[in-house]
Design a protein around this motif. Structure first.
Motif, short mmCIF file in Angstrom:
data_model
loop_
_atom_site.label_atom_id
_atom_site.label_comp_id
_atom_site.label_asym_id
_atom_site.label_seq_id
_atom_site.Cartn_x
_atom_site.Cartn_y
_atom_site.Cartn_z
N LYS A 1 60.47 19.05 -9.22
CA LYS A 1 59.88 19.96 -8.24
C LYS A 1 58.92 20.95 -8.90
O LYS A 1 57.84 21.22 -8.36
N SER A 2 59.29 21.45 -10.08
CA SER A 2 58.42 22.41 -10.74
C SER A 2 57.14 21.74 -11.23
O SER A 2 56.08 22.35 -11.23
N LEU B 1 65.91 16.97 -10.88
CA LEU B 1 65.27 17.26 -9.59
C LEU B 1 64.51 18.58 -9.65
O LEU B 1 63.38 18.69 -9.16
N SER B 2 65.10 19.56 -10.30
CA SER B 2 64.46 20.86 -10.44
C SER B 2 63.18 20.74 -11.27
O SER B 2 62.14 21.32 -10.93
N SER C 1 55.62 24.40 -13.99
CA SER C 1 56.47 24.06 -15.12
C SER C 1 55.84 24.55 -16.42
O SER C 1 54.64 24.46 -16.63
N GLN D 1 70.70 17.36 -11.07
CA GLN D 1 70.18 18.62 -10.52
C GLN D 1 69.04 19.15 -11.39
O GLN D 1 68.01 19.60 -10.89
N LYS D 2 69.20 19.07 -12.73
CA LYS D 2 68.15 19.53 -13.64
C LYS D 2 66.90 18.66 -13.50
O LYS D 2 65.78 19.18 -13.51
#
Length: 59
Positions: A36-37, A32-33, A43, A29-30
């Motif tokens: 995306k950023s 993927l996040s 980011s 999950q981290k």
């Protein structure tokens, strides 16, 4: 003399497996996040080379 180890209960085994899977899911999950950023350009905690910097240095 060698003594056989005690058998681990199913609940302990399942608990360990669930913890391991939850850690993997959290890391996925981290990642993927972060991906995306990076794609959106928002980011701040991730440093990577960009094409814009290369163009400025060559000129």
């Amino acid at each position: 003399m060698a003594v056989p180890k005690k058998k681990t209960s199913k609940s302990k085994r399942d608990k360990r497996k669930a913890t391991w899977k939850n850690k993997a899911a959290l890391q996925a999950q981290k990642a993927l996040s972060l991906g995306k950023s990076v794609l959106t350009g928002r980011s701040t905690g991730f440093v990577y080379p960009s094409d814009e910097d290369d163009e400025d240095e060559e000129s």
